[in-house]
Design an enzyme around this catalytic site. Structure first.
Site, PDB file in Angstrom:
ATOM      1  N   VAL A   1      -4.745 -20.899  13.044  1.00  0.00           N
ATOM      2  CA  VAL A   1      -3.457 -20.539  12.454  1.00  0.00           C
ATOM      3  C   VAL A   1      -3.541 -20.510  10.927  1.00  0.00           C
ATOM      4  O   VAL A   1      -2.986 -19.635  10.266  1.00  0.00           O
ATOM      5  CB  VAL A   1      -2.367 -21.540  12.921  1.00  0.00           C
ATOM      6  CG1 VAL A   1      -1.119 -21.388  12.078  1.00  0.00           C
ATOM      7  CG2 VAL A   1      -2.059 -21.323  14.380  1.00  0.00           C
ATOM      8  N   ALA A   2      -4.278 -21.476  10.374  1.00  0.00           N
ATOM      9  CA  ALA A   2      -4.364 -21.570   8.912  1.00  0.00           C
ATOM     10  C   ALA A   2      -5.042 -20.347   8.330  1.00  0.00           C
ATOM     11  O   ALA A   2      -4.705 -19.874   7.253  1.00  0.00           O
ATOM     12  CB  ALA A   2      -5.133 -22.821   8.518  1.00  0.00           C
TER      13      ALA A   2
ATOM     14  N   ASP B 198      -2.638  23.058 -14.106  1.00  0.00           N
ATOM     15  CA  ASP B 198      -2.295  24.430 -14.454  1.00  0.00           C
ATOM     16  C   ASP B 198      -1.641  24.432 -15.818  1.00  0.00           C
ATOM     17  O   ASP B 198      -1.134  23.417 -16.260  1.00  0.00           O
ATOM     18  CB  ASP B 198      -1.235  24.962 -13.478  1.00  0.00           C
ATOM     19  CG  ASP B 198      -1.851  25.396 -12.172  1.00  0.00           C
ATOM     20  OD1 ASP B 198      -3.064  25.585 -12.144  1.00  0.00           O
ATOM     21  OD2 ASP B 198      -1.092  25.530 -11.202  1.00  0.00           O
TER      22      ASP B 198
ATOM     23  N   ASP C 221      -0.188  26.011  -7.259  1.00  0.00           N
ATOM     24  CA  ASP C 221       1.086  26.502  -6.741  1.00  0.00           C
ATOM     25  C   ASP C 221       0.920  27.643  -5.742  1.00  0.00           C
ATOM     26  O   ASP C 221       1.749  27.837  -4.877  1.00  0.00           O
ATOM     27  CB  ASP C 221       2.006  26.930  -7.896  1.00  0.00           C
ATOM     28  CG  ASP C 221       1.300  27.852  -8.877  1.00  0.00           C
ATOM     29  OD1 ASP C 221       0.196  28.327  -8.563  1.00  0.00           O
ATOM     30  OD2 ASP C 221       1.850  28.090  -9.960  1.00  0.00           O
TER      31      ASP C 221
ATOM     32  N   ASP D 206      -4.458  28.348  -3.726  1.00  0.00           N
ATOM     33  CA  ASP D 206      -4.775  27.047  -4.314  1.00  0.00           C
ATOM     34  C   ASP D 206      -4.932  25.971  -3.242  1.00  0.00           C
ATOM     35  O   ASP D 206      -5.459  24.891  -3.516  1.00  0.00           O
ATOM     36  CB  ASP D 206      -3.663  26.601  -5.274  1.00  0.00           C
ATOM     37  CG  ASP D 206      -3.696  27.367  -6.588  1.00  0.00           C
ATOM     38  OD1 ASP D 206      -4.798  27.793  -6.978  1.00  0.00           O
ATOM     39  OD2 ASP D 206      -2.641  27.518  -7.206  1.00  0.00           O
TER      40      ASP D 206
ATOM     41  N   ASN E 229      -5.754 -19.355   1.892  1.00  0.00           N
ATOM     42  CA  ASN E 229      -6.247 -19.646   3.244  1.00  0.00           C
ATOM     43  C   ASN E 229      -7.624 -20.296   3.216  1.00  0.00           C
ATOM     44  O   ASN E 229      -7.903 -21.180   4.017  1.00  0.00           O
ATOM     45  CB  ASN E 229      -6.251 -18.369   4.083  1.00  0.00           C
ATOM     46  CG  ASN E 229      -4.832 -17.954   4.442  1.00  0.00           C
ATOM     47  OD1 ASN E 229      -3.872 -18.520   3.902  1.00  0.00           O
ATOM     48  ND2 ASN E 229      -4.688 -17.012   5.329  1.00  0.00           N
TER      49      ASN E 229
ATOM     50  N   ASN F 279       1.941 -21.230   5.500  1.00  0.00           N
ATOM     51  CA  ASN F 279       1.608 -19.804   5.436  1.00  0.00           C
ATOM     52  C   ASN F 279       2.862 -18.945   5.299  1.00  0.00           C
ATOM     53  O   ASN F 279       2.875 -17.928   4.613  1.00  0.00           O
ATOM     54  CB  ASN F 279       0.838 -19.363   6.684  1.00  0.00           C
ATOM     55  CG  ASN F 279      -0.645 -19.669   6.556  1.00  0.00           C
ATOM     56  OD1 ASN F 279      -1.060 -20.269   5.566  1.00  0.00           O
ATOM     57  ND2 ASN F 279      -1.417 -19.270   7.540  1.00  0.00           N
TER      58      ASN F 279
ATOM     59  N   THR G  42       3.948 -19.093   1.671  1.00  0.00           N
ATOM     60  CA  THR G  42       3.090 -18.465   0.666  1.00  0.00           C
ATOM     61  C   THR G  42       2.815 -16.990   0.995  1.00  0.00           C
ATOM     62  O   THR G  42       3.305 -16.113   0.292  1.00  0.00           O
ATOM     63  CB  THR G  42       1.765 -19.228   0.566  1.00  0.00           C
ATOM     64  OG1 THR G  42       1.181 -19.305   1.860  1.00  0.00           O
ATOM     65  CG2 THR G  42       2.007 -20.614   0.041  1.00  0.00           C
ATOM     66  N   ASP G  43       2.055 -16.738   2.046  1.00  0.00           N
ATOM     67  CA  ASP G  43       1.708 -15.346   2.361  1.00  0.00           C
ATOM     68  C   ASP G  43       2.958 -14.516   2.586  1.00  0.00           C
ATOM     69  O   ASP G  43       3.005 -13.329   2.292  1.00  0.00           O
ATOM     70  CB  ASP G  43       0.862 -15.272   3.640  1.00  0.00           C
ATOM     71  CG  ASP G  43      -0.443 -16.015   3.482  1.00  0.00           C
ATOM     72  OD1 ASP G  43      -0.668 -16.527   2.369  1.00  0.00           O
ATOM     73  OD2 ASP G  43      -1.198 -16.096   4.459  1.00  0.00           O
TER      74      ASP G  43
END
Ligand code: ADP
Ligand code: MG
Length: 936
Positions: A295-296, A342, A667, A671, A733, A769, A772-773
Site C-alpha cells: 500500500v505504501a 508561415d 493552412d 500542408d 513513497n 498517501n 500527500t499524493d
C-alpha cells in the site's frame, strides 16, 4: 470528423428521390430552392426545426464504462484490491473496508478526471469545426455546418470537409477524397451531369459529394440534399469510430514508473514476509506488514493528478487562443526547439492593401498618400479619388485582378468595404472597386466559364471568361488599341507569382500595344518586382490571353500577355516582434517558411528579428540540395521563401534528424503531411482549411505566431509541474517503504525486543498517501510558471523524466525521510513510549508537507517564489494539517481507524521541526545548484 477508411464501396442507403439521377436543376426544384437566391432564413429555420441540426450523434468518445473498466484494472488498483482481499482473509474487516474505500475513491477520481478530459477534448474538437459558405436570401454567408438544412446552396473549395451530402450544381476541377466513406484513396473527379444507373455504388456517384469526405482540389457549388444522421455517413453508423486515444509520452512513462513501483512493492512485501517468517514472527503480523508495504509503495494519486494537470493545461491554452486537439501536445509543446511559421497571416496581419500598380511605363505609387491615409485605410475606407482617374492600362490590370478572383466584396453596414475570402484577392477587389470597376459588372460582361484554382505549388491561378457583354468603354478601347481581335470569344486571365508568370508569357502590353517579351522587358519587370519585394510587399503579376475555346487546363496558361504588377502591403503583426524575442530567450529558433518572394520574406524577417541578415533560401535552392546539405542549411537559415508544401515536409524531416522538436504551421490541403510529421502541427483557425485542422495537434484561433509562443510557455509549465509531482510522490513513497523495510531490521540489530515488527499500519500508510499524493499532488498541478520558464533552453530532446538531477534528488530525499522518521521512532521505542508509532506517522506527514513547499522551484528559494503564489497549495496544506490534527485528536479517527496515541504539544512541535529540517536541507541543495550554475 473522426472517421477511418473502410472496406470499399458500401451499398448506398436508399435515398428519395435518387439525387444522382436528377439534373441539378431538377434537384434544386425538388428541394424548393431558388438557385440564385438559395433558401431564405425563414424557410431554413423551419427546416432546421423540423429536421434537427446537421450533426452526427457522437459515438466517438470513449464510453464511461470503458473508462471505468480501465481505471479498475490498472495495476496499482489491482494490488490494492489484493491487499483488501488478504486483509479480509485475516479477518481485518476495517482494513479491508478502508482499502476498498480508497480504491473506490481513487478509481472514482481517476474516472471523473478522465471522463471530463474526454468530454473537454470532444468539446474542443467541436469548436474547431469550421464554417461553411452558404447562399441564403441571395447573398453568401458564413455559417456553422450544424445549421445547414436540405436545400441550402453551399460553396466548396479545396481543403473543405464536405459538410453534408450534397448534389453538385457547378464545379471546376473539383476532386474529392472519399477514403473516409469508400476506402478509395485516390481523389475522385466530380462532375455535374446526371447518371443513369439507379444502383450506382457511392464511389461512382460523381455528381454527389458526401459528408465527411474532403475536397482535395478545385471548387464548386452544391445543394444540400441530406443532413445529420440521414447522410450516407450517418446511416452507416459503424463508420463513426474514434481514433484510439493513446497515452501521452509522459503518461506512458509514468505508467511504466507506476508499474515498476508496484512490482517493487510486491517484491519487497514478499521479502519482508519471508524474512519475518524465517525469524519466527507470527504469520498474521507479517502478512499485514506485507500488505502495508504494498500500500505504501503504490502512488494512488498519480493517474488522476496527471490527467487533471494535462486537461487543465489544455483549458489554459485555450484561453490564450490555442486549441489543443490531442492531449499529448500539451506536454510536447514544452520541449519544442524550433518553430517553423508561415508568413502571411501568422507573422503578418493578412490585411492586404494594394499600394502600387506598375504597368509598362506607368506606375501609381499609393504609398506616399498611403502614409497620410493610414487611419482611413485601416478602417478599410474607399479611396475612389486616387484610382478613378488612373490610366486605362492600370484599369485593365485591376479589372483582370478582379476577374481572376474568388473573394467577394460588399458594402458593410457602416459604409466600409468588407471582403470575404482570401485577403490577397479581397485587396484586389477593393482596389478595382476604388477605380470604379464594380466586380458585379465585370463578371456580367465576362462570365467565368472555366478555371484553374490557386495552389501554393504553382503559385498562380487562372480563370477563363466568355465575352458575353459589353466591357466598360475605356477597357474596350484599350483592348482595341492593343490590336486585340474583338472577335475571339474567350479570355483567360492569370495572376500569380511574377517569376513563374514571366516564364509563361510571350508578350507584354507596352505603351505601343502588345510587344514581344524580350530580355529587356523581362529585366525591367523583374527589376520592378524586386524593388517592390525588397520593401516587404507581396507582388502579384497579372496576365491574360485571348482564346477561341474555353480551355480548362494548363494550355490556357501558355503564350500569355503580361499586363502589370500589383504590389500590396501586409503589415507585420505588432505583437510578433516581442514573441520572437521571447522565443529566442527561451532557446527556441523561429524560422519563416513562405511561398512569397525571398526579398519580401527577408524584409519581414529582418523587421521581426527572425533573421538578422535576412538571408533566405528558396525552393529552387532546396531542390538542388541533398539531404545532408539540407540538414546543415536548415539548422542555420532563418528564412525559406518560394517554397512549396512538399519542401516543408523535407525541412521538418531535416530538422528532426538534427534532433530538433519542431512545431510547424500550415493552412493548405497540401500542408497536411508536414503538419502530421511535425512534432506539433499547428493549423490556422481562421484561414486554415479543414484538412489542415484535422491533421494538426493544435489550432490557433487567432492565426497568431505569438499564440504559439504563449502555448509553449504553458507547455513548459505543465511539464515542470508533472515532473515535480512525480518527484514528490516517488520520493515520499521511497521514504515510506524505507521505513517499513528497515524498521524490523533495526530493531533486531539494536537488540531491542521485536514487540512490533510493523512500523506503520496499512491504514496509517493509506492515510498518509491520501494526504500527500492525493491532496498535495493536485495542488502541484497548478503551480504557476517558474520565473525563468521562458528564459532557459528547452529540455534536451529525448531526456527522460528522471534526468537533470532528479534521480539523485529522489535518492537523497528518500533516504532523509527514512532516516528522520526511523530515528525518532527508534528513540521513542527505546524509551518504551507508546506513542512511538504516532511520532513516526506525524513526522512523516510533516516531512512531506515541507517537502512539497520546498520543491516548488527546482532552483529558486521558497522565499523568492513567494509563499502565496500557489493559493491552492497553501489551502491544501492547511487542509492536510487540519486533517492530521483530526487524526490525532478526533477519537473515532484516532483510536478506531488509525490506532494512534494523542501527542503532547511539545511532541507535535518536535515532529514539525523535524519536518521543517527537510525544507532547510532542500534549500541547501538548491543553493548549491544555483552556485554551480552561476559558476559555470
Ligand atoms: P504564404 O506562405 O506567404 O502564405 P502563399 O503560398 O499563399 O504564400 O503564396 C505564394 C505566392 O503565390 C505569393 O507570393 C503570390 O505570388 C502567389 N499568390 C498568393 N495568393 C494568390 C492568389 N490568390 N492568386 C494567385 N496567386 C497568389
Ligand atoms: Mg498563404
Amino acid at each position: 470528423m473522426t472517421t477511418r477508411s473502410r472496406p470499399a464501396s458500401p451499398a448506398p442507403a436508399p435515398a428519395d428521390p435518387p439525387w444522382h439521377l436528377l439534373e441539378a436543376s431538377a434537384a434544386l426544384a425538388a428541394l424548393g430552392t431558388p438557385p440564385e437566391r438559395g433558401l431564405d432564413d425563414e424557410e431554413a429555420g423551419n427546416r432546421l426545426a423540423r429536421l434537427g441540426p446537421n450533426e452526427l450523434i457522437d459515438r466517438g468518445a470513449k464510453s464511461p464504462w470503458k473508462i471505468l473498466l480501465e481505471q479498475l484494472t490498472a495495476v496499482m488498483v489491482l494490488i490494492l484490491i489484493a491487499a483488501a482481499g488478504l486483509s479480509a482473509l485475516l479477518g481485518k474487516w476495517l482494513e479491508a473496508g478502508a482499502i476498498l474505500a480508497i480504491v473506490v475513491l481513487f478509481a472514482g477520481l481517476g474516472f471523473v478526471q478522465e471522463y471530463r478530459a474526454e468530454r473537454a477534448i470532444a468539446a474542443l474538437k467541436k469548436l474547431a469545426v469550421p464554417g461553411v459558405r452558404v447562399r441564403r436570401g441571395g447573398e453568401w454567408r458564413e455559417l456553422g455546418a450544424r445549421d445547414l438544412v436540405p436545400g441550402d446552396v453551399i460553396a466548396l473549395e479545396a481543403g473543405n470537409v464536405v459538410p453534408a451530402d450534397v448534389r453538385l450544381i457547378e464545379c471546376a476541377n473539383l476532386r474529392v477524397q472519399e477514403a473516409a466513406l469508400t476506402g478509395e484513396s485516390e481523389p475522385v473527379d466530380k462532375d455535374v451531369a446526371p447518371l443513369t444507373r439507379p444502383d450506382a455504388p457511392l464511389g461512382d456517384r460523381r455528381n454527389l459529394a458526401f459528408l465527411g469526405t474532403t475536397v482535395s482540389s478545385g471548387r464548386g457549388t452544391a445543394v444540400v440534399v441530406e443532413t445529420g444522421m440521414r447522410t450516407q455517413l450517418g446511416r452507416i453508423a459503424t463508420l463513426i469510430q474514434d481514433v484510439p486515444v493513446g497515452l501521452t509520452p509522459l503518461q506512458a512513462r509514468l505508467d511504466r514508473v507506476g508499474k515498476g513501483l508496484a512490482a517493487a512493492g510486491v517484491g519487497v512485501a514478499l521479502l519482508i514476509l519471508g524474512l519475518g517468517l524465517l525469524a519466527g514472527e507470527p504469520l498474521e503480523d507479517m502478512v499485514l506488514t506485507a500488505i502495508s508495504v504494498a500500500v505504501a509503495v503504490v502512488p494512488e494519486g498519480l493517474p488522476a493528478v496527471v490527467t487533471f494537470t494535462l486537461a487543465l493545461g489544455a483549458q489554459k491554452m485555450l484561453r490564450r487562443g490555442a486549441l489543443i486537439r490531442k492531449l499529448p501536445a500539451v506536454e510536447t509543446l514544452g520541449s519544442v526547439t524550433t518553430i517553423c511559421s508561415d508568413k502571411t497571416g501568422t507573422l503578418t496581419e493578412n490585411r492586404m492593401t494594394v499600394t502600387v500598380l506598375d504597368v509598362a511605363g506607368e506606375r501609381v505609387d499609393l504609398s506616399e498618400t498611403l502614409h497620410a491615409r493610414m487611419p482611413a485605410l485601416e478602417r478599410g475606407e474607399a479611396r475612389p479619388e486616387v484610382l478613378l482617374g488612373s490610366p486605362p492600362l492600370l484599369r485593365l490590370t485591376l479589372a483582370a485582378g478582379a476577374l481572376c478572383n474568388d473573394a467577394q466584396v460588399r458594402m458593410g453596414e457602416d459604409g466600409r468595404l468588407e471582403t470575404l475570402g482570401d485577403p490577397t484577392e479581397g485587396a484586389l477587389l477593393v482596389a478595382a472597386a476604388n477605380a470604379g470597376l464594380a466586380p458585379g459588372e465585370l463578371t456580367a460582361a465576362l462570365p467565368r466559364v472555366a478555371e484553374l484554382p490557386f495552389d501554393s505549388d504553382r503559385k498562380r491561378m487562372t480563370t477563363v471568361h466568355a465575352r458575353a457583354g459589353r466591357l466598360p468603354d475605356d477597357l474596350g478601347s484599350v483592348l482595341g488599341r492593343g490590336g486585340l481581335e474583338p472577335e475571339r470569344g474567350f479570355v483567360a486571365v492569370t495572376k500569380g507569382a511574377v517569376d513563374g508568370l514571366l516564364d509563361l508569357a510571350s508578350g507584354v502590353y507596352g505603351p505601343a500595344g502588345v510587344q514581344p517579351l524580350g530580355p529587356e522587358w523581362r529585366r525591367r519587370i523583374e527589376g520592378a518586382n524586386d524593388a517592390l519585394a525588397r520593401n516587404g510587399m507581396r507582388v502579384l503579376g497579372v496576365a491574360f490571353r485571348l482564346l477561341d475555346a474555353p480551355l480548362a487546363d494548363e494550355r490556357a496558361e501558355r503564350d500569355l500577355t503580361f499586363l502589370g504588377l500589383v504590389g500590396m502591403i501586409d503589415p507585420p503583426r505588432p505583437e510578433v516582434r516581442e514573441a520572437v524575442a521571447r522565443c529566442r530567450a527561451a532557446g527556441i529558433r523561429p524560422v519563416m517558411i513562405t511561398g512569397d518572394h525571398p526579398l519580401t520574406a527577408g524584409f519581414i524577417a529582418r523587421d521581426l528579428g527572425i533573421a538578422v541578415d535576412g538571408r533566405a533560401l528558396t525552393g529552387v535552392d532546396l531542390a538542388r540540395m541533398g539531404d545532408a546539405e539540407l540538414e546543415q542549411a536548415a539548422s542555420e537559415v532563418g528564412v525559406f521563401a518560394r517554397v512549396s508544401p512538399e519542401h516543408k515536409l523535407r525541412i521538418v524531416g531535416a530538422l528532426q534528424r538534427r534532433g530538433q522538436v519542431v512545431a510547424m504551421t500550415g493552412d493548405g490541403v497540401n500542408d497536411a503531411p508536414a503538419l502530421k510529421k511535425a512534432d506539433i502541427g499547428v493549423a490556422m483557425g481562421i484561414t486554415g482549411t479543414d484538412v489542415s485542422k484535422e491533421a494538426a495537434d493544435m489550432v490557433l484561433r487567432d492565426d497568431n505566431f505569438a499564440t504559439i509562443v504563449a502555448a509553449v510557455g504553458e507547455g513548459r509549465t505543465i511539464y515542470d509541474n508533472l515532473r515535480r509531482f512525480v518527484k514528490f510522490a516517488i520520493t515520499g513513497n521511497v521514504g515510506k517503504v524505507g521505513v517499513m523495510l528497515l524498521w524490523p531490521l533495526l530493531l533486531a540489530g539494536a537488540g531491542l525486543p521485536l514487540g512490533s515488527a510493523i512500523a506503520l499500519l496499512p491504514l496509517q500508510l493509506l492515510w498518509l498517501n491520501l494526504m500527500t499524493d492525493g491532496l498535495l499532488g493536485l495542488a502541484m498541478g497548478v503551480e504557476p510558471p517558474e520565473r525563468n520558464v521562458m528564459a532557459r533552453p528547452p529540455q534536451a530532446p529525448g531526456e527522460g523524466i528522471f534526468s537533470g538531477g532528479m534521480g539523485w534528488h529522489v535518492v537523497w530525499v528518500g533516504a532523509y525521510i527514512t532516516a528522520v522518521a526511523l530515528g525518532v521512532g527508534l528513540w521513542y521505542y527505546r524509551l518504551e513510549l507508546p506513542q512511538w508509532q504516532t511520532m513516526v506517522f506525524t513526522t512523516l506527514a510533516f516531512l512531506q508537507v515541507f517537502q512539497a513547499l520546498a520543491i516548488r522551484s527546482g532552483t529558486e528559494s521558497v522565499l523568492r517564489v513567494g509563499l502565496f503564489s500557489n493559493r491552492l497549495l497553501v489551502g491544501l496544506v492547511a487542509v492536510v494539517l487540519a486533517l492530521q490534527l483530526a487524526a490525532l485528536y478526533v477519537p473515532l479517527l484516532q483510536a478506531t481507524f488509525l490506532r494512534l496515541v494523542p501527542l503532547s504539544p511539545a511532541e507535535l512541535l518536535l515532529a514539525a521541526l523535524l519536518g521543517f529540517s527537510l525544507l532547510l536541507a532542500i534549500e541547501l541543495e538548491k543553493w548549491f545548484v544555483r552556485r554551480r550554475t552561476r559558476a559555470a
